[in-house]
Design a protein around this motif. Structure first.
Motif, PDB file in Angstrom:
ATOM      1  N   ILE A 226      53.777  74.985   7.892  1.00  0.00           N
ATOM      2  CA  ILE A 226      54.202  74.455   9.183  1.00  0.00           C
ATOM      3  C   ILE A 226      53.086  73.566   9.697  1.00  0.00           C
ATOM      4  O   ILE A 226      51.913  73.929   9.637  1.00  0.00           O
ATOM      5  CB  ILE A 226      54.447  75.618  10.173  1.00  0.00           C
ATOM      6  N   GLN A 227      53.438  72.410  10.219  1.00  0.00           N
ATOM      7  CA  GLN A 227      52.420  71.402  10.558  1.00  0.00           C
ATOM      8  C   GLN A 227      51.789  71.699  11.923  1.00  0.00           C
ATOM      9  O   GLN A 227      51.906  70.927  12.878  1.00  0.00           O
ATOM     10  CB  GLN A 227      53.045  70.010  10.520  1.00  0.00           C
ATOM     11  N   LYS A 228      51.115  72.814  12.005  1.00  0.00           N
ATOM     12  CA  LYS A 228      50.462  73.181  13.266  1.00  0.00           C
ATOM     13  C   LYS A 228      49.105  72.520  13.406  1.00  0.00           C
ATOM     14  O   LYS A 228      48.637  72.268  14.499  1.00  0.00           O
ATOM     15  CB  LYS A 228      50.298  74.711  13.340  1.00  0.00           C
ATOM     16  N   VAL A 229      48.432  72.313  12.303  1.00  0.00           N
ATOM     17  CA  VAL A 229      47.096  71.711  12.309  1.00  0.00           C
ATOM     18  C   VAL A 229      47.072  70.550  11.325  1.00  0.00           C
ATOM     19  O   VAL A 229      48.054  70.283  10.629  1.00  0.00           O
ATOM     20  CB  VAL A 229      46.007  72.741  11.945  1.00  0.00           C
TER      21      VAL A 229
ATOM     22  N   GLY B 164      31.048  62.043  10.380  1.00  0.00           N
ATOM     23  CA  GLY B 164      31.818  61.868  11.612  1.00  0.00           C
ATOM     24  C   GLY B 164      32.954  60.880  11.421  1.00  0.00           C
ATOM     25  O   GLY B 164      33.255  60.451  10.296  1.00  0.00           O
ATOM     26  N   ASP B 165      33.597  60.521  12.528  1.00  0.00           N
ATOM     27  CA  ASP B 165      34.716  59.581  12.460  1.00  0.00           C
ATOM     28  C   ASP B 165      34.240  58.229  11.924  1.00  0.00           C
ATOM     29  O   ASP B 165      33.131  57.775  12.228  1.00  0.00           O
ATOM     30  CB  ASP B 165      35.327  59.378  13.851  1.00  0.00           C
TER      31      ASP B 165
ATOM     32  N   SER C 295      39.751  69.245  12.124  1.00  0.00           N
ATOM     33  CA  SER C 295      38.946  68.922  10.944  1.00  0.00           C
ATOM     34  C   SER C 295      39.842  68.702   9.737  1.00  0.00           C
ATOM     35  O   SER C 295      40.929  69.258   9.624  1.00  0.00           O
ATOM     36  CB  SER C 295      37.940  70.038  10.665  1.00  0.00           C
ATOM     37  N   ASN C 296      39.330  67.895   8.839  1.00  0.00           N
ATOM     38  CA  ASN C 296      40.071  67.620   7.611  1.00  0.00           C
ATOM     39  C   ASN C 296      39.169  67.965   6.432  1.00  0.00           C
ATOM     40  O   ASN C 296      38.257  68.782   6.561  1.00  0.00           O
ATOM     41  CB  ASN C 296      40.555  66.166   7.588  1.00  0.00           C
ATOM     42  N   ARG C 297      39.422  67.326   5.297  1.00  0.00           N
ATOM     43  CA  ARG C 297      38.778  67.786   4.062  1.00  0.00           C
ATOM     44  C   ARG C 297      37.259  67.701   4.090  1.00  0.00           C
ATOM     45  O   ARG C 297      36.575  68.698   3.829  1.00  0.00           O
ATOM     46  CB  ARG C 297      39.322  67.003   2.865  1.00  0.00           C
TER      47      ARG C 297
ATOM     48  N   ILE D 299      38.106  73.788  18.785  1.00  0.00           N
ATOM     49  CA  ILE D 299      38.212  72.358  19.100  1.00  0.00           C
ATOM     50  C   ILE D 299      36.820  71.737  19.164  1.00  0.00           C
ATOM     51  O   ILE D 299      36.556  70.710  18.565  1.00  0.00           O
ATOM     52  CB  ILE D 299      38.967  72.154  20.428  1.00  0.00           C
ATOM     53  N   VAL D 300      35.951  72.380  19.928  1.00  0.00           N
ATOM     54  CA  VAL D 300      34.583  71.877  20.050  1.00  0.00           C
ATOM     55  C   VAL D 300      33.805  72.319  18.807  1.00  0.00           C
ATOM     56  O   VAL D 300      33.237  73.412  18.753  1.00  0.00           O
ATOM     57  CB  VAL D 300      33.915  72.397  21.332  1.00  0.00           C
ATOM     58  N   GLY D 301      33.815  71.465  17.805  1.00  0.00           N
ATOM     59  CA  GLY D 301      33.089  71.746  16.574  1.00  0.00           C
ATOM     60  C   GLY D 301      33.551  73.014  15.886  1.00  0.00           C
ATOM     61  O   GLY D 301      34.731  73.369  15.910  1.00  0.00           O
ATOM     62  N   HIS D 302      32.581  73.678  15.280  1.00  0.00           N
ATOM     63  CA  HIS D 302      32.876  74.886  14.514  1.00  0.00           C
ATOM     64  C   HIS D 302      32.189  76.063  15.181  1.00  0.00           C
ATOM     65  O   HIS D 302      30.967  76.111  15.263  1.00  0.00           O
ATOM     66  CB  HIS D 302      32.393  74.707  13.071  1.00  0.00           C
ATOM     67  N   GLN D 303      32.994  76.995  15.663  1.00  0.00           N
ATOM     68  CA  GLN D 303      32.446  78.140  16.382  1.00  0.00           C
ATOM     69  C   GLN D 303      32.220  79.302  15.412  1.00  0.00           C
ATOM     70  O   GLN D 303      33.042  79.558  14.525  1.00  0.00           O
ATOM     71  CB  GLN D 303      33.377  78.554  17.523  1.00  0.00           C
ATOM     72  N   ILE D 304      31.124  79.984  15.636  1.00  0.00           N
ATOM     73  CA  ILE D 304      30.735  81.103  14.767  1.00  0.00           C
ATOM     74  C   ILE D 304      30.454  82.307  15.651  1.00  0.00           C
ATOM     75  O   ILE D 304      29.684  82.211  16.610  1.00  0.00           O
ATOM     76  CB  ILE D 304      29.470  80.725  13.950  1.00  0.00           C
ATOM     77  N   GLN D 305      31.084  83.415  15.323  1.00  0.00           N
ATOM     78  CA  GLN D 305      30.911  84.619  16.140  1.00  0.00           C
ATOM     79  C   GLN D 305      29.497  85.177  15.952  1.00  0.00           C
ATOM     80  O   GLN D 305      29.046  85.379  14.826  1.00  0.00           O
ATOM     81  CB  GLN D 305      31.950  85.675  15.735  1.00  0.00           C
ATOM     82  N   ALA D 306      28.828  85.438  17.081  1.00  0.00           N
ATOM     83  CA  ALA D 306      27.443  85.919  16.993  1.00  0.00           C
ATOM     84  C   ALA D 306      27.176  87.120  17.893  1.00  0.00           C
ATOM     85  O   ALA D 306      26.033  87.570  17.994  1.00  0.00           O
ATOM     86  CB  ALA D 306      26.476  84.787  17.350  1.00  0.00           C
TER      87      ALA D 306
END
Lengths: 301, 308
Positions: B234-237, B298-299, B150-152, B61-68
């Motif tokens: 399925i419209q989950k996102v 952004g928006d 996020s979208n396209r 949700i908060v931006g894009h998370q990247i495993q580090a």
């Protein structure tokens, strides 16, 4: 055996920010506070619960999302570390909880007998979701009562909000039957926000309250409509407009928790107790209780 | 259109745990497992510096998370398929790359952050993919979340940022996109031996998508993403994003050799294991009609404009 009954129903939102702000010893990160309107409301409701005689807390959580039926926790003990997948910076909580497996199995059987797809969850490595932990911690920080967690079957995604309402109603009725047959006094907890559109950025200090507000005015107006109807004791009407409300506000009611709880409580026509409303990272959160006992029912706010 | 690529090849694979935990329950699950095994060997022999995983079962949700976290370790249990067993894991993450990717995403206007916490719940899809494709951690990995809002444009930019980070560090990658094709599962428990795609409609759409993959038409699929979302997801996102990210990361063209290693049902959903390898040939001459986005603005605040 005396007939079991529901002694209180609680709408208990689960933003992990609230536990973070409380700084309990179980949670690793440290905060400077925040979201007091909700936390103080929770504190008051927790004090009320201390004066209510109950055996078990049954919680319906959106963060154990299942697509193949409704699942119930089916082992007596769970202890581990819960790290929030969305907000790991604020919620890393060591939990140690007890499950009333007897009641869980009774509810699972009752639901299955009524045609609902069900499953008991008996994998000891299963990690308890942060929705369960946050709501239960805020309502009962001593963790001195057993719980039952019920997963949220995502009918709204697969079918529609109307189907969600129907199936959650059937589940609520099945759970009530099991509770009555159990002879136990039960607190129901529907763990979720109201409007549920989040900001997608976070301030450097998450508890910086100068940055906190509802995502948009439309969400606020819808939330206030719902809270107003709860205050007026119009829970059948609330459930009737639930599909539209959920669609308009991306509400977390999509998981079915509030419909489930209201059905189990036979759609209360008495005023709900309002303990607080505040936004958390843009979402709308209300703490609300339904007390079937008219002698202890209060006008809180 | 760019044909320059830091990507050795791309893999599209499903998130469900059956091929990892119970390949013996259904011949299809076993076929999927064999396909994973084939790709495991190809990755080992590829000379890749990193495996880059974009997982649709890790929502952020908060931006894009990247495993580090350099060595995330836990025993995971799936929310639905807990009865199939537990998934212990210990992965090797390229933390240096994760931080580079985060910075590259920020430079392109995205809100991004790394996560490196003991006990962080890595998702089922990432665990299945890395456990089967890289079981001995011979190659370090990086896992990227899928932001639920996020979208396209945001997803395209996120893919380009991955390529930026690879270029900066001079690394060659195998990209792994973890996603179903059609994602409608049966809503009741089934006998695994009787598993099938949920409906003929889902099956027909899946097979059409597989034709595109086989012809290497990844950018065409990217342009069809919204249609795919409306028809078999399925419209989950907000949107069907994995091919947007995959196409943007791999170069936004149709020049690939496609290979369908397996296509099977996973509790009704469409599970395909596909390899796309950059090549010289190109198929299709579609007129791409959506903007190519370089920087996320952004928006647009459409609601705020014109308000009294």
């Amino acid at each position: 055996m005396e007939k079991g009954r529901i002694v209180l129903g609680c709408l208990a939102p689960h933003p992990p920010h609230l536990v973070y702000a409380e700084n309990p010893e179980q949670n690793e990160p440290f905060s400077e506070g925040g979201w007091e309107t909700l936390r103080w409301g929770y504190n008051k409701l927790a004090r009320k619960l201390k004066n209510i005689d109950y055996d078990v807390m049954v919680i319906f959580t959106p963060h154990w999302a299942t697509y193949i039926g409704t699942h119930f926790l089916g082992l007596p003990k769970f202890n581990s570390l819960s790290v929030d997948p969305i907000f790991p910076n604020i919620f890393r909580y060591k939990y140690d909880l007890t499950v009333d497996v007897e009641l869980a199995e009774a509810m699972e059987k009752s639901a299955s007998d009524s045609g609902i797809i069900t499953k008991m969850m008996r994998n000891p490595d299963f990690r308890i979701d942060y929705g369960t932990i946050t709501s239960c911690h805020m309502l009962n920080p001593d963790w001195d009562k057993p719980i039952v967690t019920i997963s949220s079957n995502r009918n709204a995604h697969y079918y529609s909000g109307e189907v969600m309402n129907e199936q959650a109603t059937a589940l609520g009725e099945a759970c009530l039957k099991a509770i009555e047959e159990s002879g136990k006094k039960v607190v129901l907890v529907s763990s979720h926000s109201l409007s549920h559109r989040h900001f997608v950025t976070e301030s450097p200090l998450p508890e910086d309250m100068s940055r906190e507000h509802i995502y948009n005015h439309s969400q606020y107006v819808w939330d206030m409509k719902m809270v107003g109807m709860m205050r007026d004791g119009k829970m059948r009407e609330v459930v009737d407009i639930m599909p539209e409300y959920t669609e308009q506000t991306i509400a977390e009611t999509e998981a079915g928790g509030l419909t489930w709880m209201m059905a189990a409580m036979n759609f209360p026509q008495y005023p709900a107790e309002i303990y607080g409303y505040q936004s958390v990272i843009g979402t709308g959160n209300a703490i609300v209780a339904w007390d079937p006992n008219s002698e202890t029912r209060e006008i809180v706010l | 259109m760019s044909t320059k690529s830091n990507i050795l090849f791309g893999i599209y694979c499903p998130p469900h745990p059956q091929p990892l935990l119970a390949p013996e329950l259904n011949q299809g699950y076993g076929n999927l497992r064999s396909a994973y095994d084939t790709l495991k060997t190809r990755i080992e022999e590829s000379g890749a510096d990193i495996i880059l995983v974009y997982s649709t079962t890790w929502p952020s949700i908060v931006g894009h998370q990247i495993q580090a976290h350099p060595e995330p370790e836990w025993t995971h249990v799936d929310d639905d398929f807990h009865f199939l067993g537990s998934m212990p894991y210990k992965f090797k993450i390229d933390s240096d790359f994760s931080n580079e990717y985060m910075e590259a995403a920020k430079k392109r206007g995205l809100h991004s952050r790394t996560v490196a916490y003991d006990g962080f719940p890595i998702d089922t899809g990432s665990i299945v993919a890395l456990s089967l494709l890289n079981p001995d951690n011979k190659i370090p990995a990086c896992i990227i979340s899928s932001n639920m809002y996020s979208n396209r444009s945001e997803t395209i930019v996120l893919g380009k940022a991955a390529n930026d980070a690879l270029s900066t560090q001079g690394k060659k990658a195998v990209v792994v996109v973890v996603a179903s094709l059609s994602n409608r599962m049966f809503t009741e428990h089934i006998n695994p031996s009787e598993d099938r795609i949920h409906s003929p409609k889902d099956d027909e759409w899946n097979r059409k998508i597989l034709e595109f993959f086989k012809d290497g038409r990844l950018e065409d699929l990217s342009q069809l993403s919204r249609d795919i979302h409306g028809q078999i997801r399925i419209q989950k996102v907000a949107a069907y994003k994995p091919v947007w990210w995959m196409a943007a990361t791999m170069g936004q063209h149709n020049n690939y050799d496609g290979e369908i290693l397996a296509y099977e049902a996973l509790h009704g959903s469409g599970g395909a294991i596909i390899q796309l390898t950059p090549s010289d040939g190109s198929v299709g001459d579609k007129e791409f009609d959506e903007d190519d986005v370089e920087y996320y603005q952004g928006d647009r605040n459409v609601l705020g404009q014109g308000a009294l």
